[in-house]
Scaffold this motif. Structure first.
Motif, PDB file in Angstrom:
ATOM      1  N   TYR A   1       0.009   1.361   0.065  1.00 36.19           N
ATOM      2  CA  TYR A   1      -0.478   1.480  -1.372  1.00 36.19           C
ATOM      3  C   TYR A   1      -1.106   2.692  -1.680  1.00 36.19           C
TER       4      TYR A   1
ATOM      5  N   GLU B   1      -1.580   6.126  -0.429  1.00 36.09           N
ATOM      6  CA  GLU B   1      -0.815   7.247  -0.228  1.00 36.09           C
ATOM      7  C   GLU B   1       0.372   7.551  -1.110  1.00 36.09           C
ATOM      8  N   PRO B   2       1.214   6.390  -1.363  1.00 41.97           N
ATOM      9  CA  PRO B   2       2.526   6.461  -2.200  1.00 41.97           C
ATOM     10  C   PRO B   2       1.752   6.701  -3.756  1.00 41.97           C
TER      11      PRO B   2
ATOM     12  N   ALA C   1       0.614  10.136  -4.123  1.00 47.02           N
ATOM     13  CA  ALA C   1       1.655  11.182  -4.154  1.00 47.02           C
ATOM     14  C   ALA C   1       2.610  11.063  -5.637  1.00 47.02           C
ATOM     15  N   GLU C   2       2.501   9.905  -6.173  1.00 48.15           N
ATOM     16  CA  GLU C   2       3.214   9.833  -7.360  1.00 48.15           C
ATOM     17  C   GLU C   2       2.465  10.425  -8.288  1.00 48.15           C
TER      18      GLU C   2
ATOM     19  N   GLU D   1       0.562  16.411  -1.903  1.00 51.35           N
ATOM     20  CA  GLU D   1       1.497  16.505  -0.725  1.00 51.35           C
ATOM     21  C   GLU D   1       1.101  17.906   0.398  1.00 51.35           C
TER      22      GLU D   1
END
Length: 173
Positions: A134, A136-137, A140-141, A148
């Motif tokens: 959950y 990290e995604p 990143a978004e 990154e």
């Protein structure tokens, strides 16, 4: 006003999450009663105290950074508006989780209670699953290239020996 709300939200989340995970649950397991020290060595208790002493200030500092720099909380329902890459975040991407686990393992070693060591290990596994599936995604978004770069330079769990410094943005003055 936004900082005030972030500070209050972080304080509330601190009272709920880390206080329960690293306070109430360990207490319910041990009742803060000492068992014989591991390996029958009183010196192991000092290791436990060191882990607690290292974890607690790091936990408090990281929560403060979420509120004051991130303008949000560590809680997923009120995430930070800015990516926090200062303080302990220059060494490890997840200092709050590392600190909570360190405090719990420290308590286990201090009290000589293997049940807390097992609990700390299981909690770390739960944190790892949450971070990978959950957190990290979502980061990143939300933060794109900035996250990154952070992820490429700062380890998830084992701290760096030297602090990472984010490249200054061209927009920064």
């Amino acid at each position: 006003m936004q900082k005030t709300i972030a500070v209050l939200g972080s304080a509330l989340f601190f009272a709920v999450a880390p206080s329960v995970l690293a306070g109430l649950i360990p207490w319910s397991i041990t009742l803060w009663q000492f068992r014989p020290p591991f390996f029958d060595l009183q010196a192991t208790r000092a290791v436990g105290m060191l882990l607690i002493a290292a974890g607690l200030p790091g936990l408090i500092d990281s929560f403060g950074r979420f509120a004051l720099q991130g303008l949000g909380t560590p809680a997923p329902i009120a995430p930070p508006q800015n990516l926090v890459v200062t303080g302990l975040y220059r060494y490890v991407r997840n200092p709050i989780y590392v600190a909570v686990v360190a405090i719990i393992l420290g308590q286990g070693i201090l009290f000589g209670d293997g049940r807390l060591l097992i609990y700390g290990g299981l909690l770390w596994l739960a944190f790892h699953g949450f971070v990978v599936a959950y957190e990290e995604p979502v980061l990143a978004e939300s933060f794109g290239a900035q996250y990154e770069d952070f992820r490429a330079n700062v380890p998830r769990w084992i701290p760096r020996l030297t602090p990472w410094r984010a490249a200054r943005s061209r927009d920064a003055s």
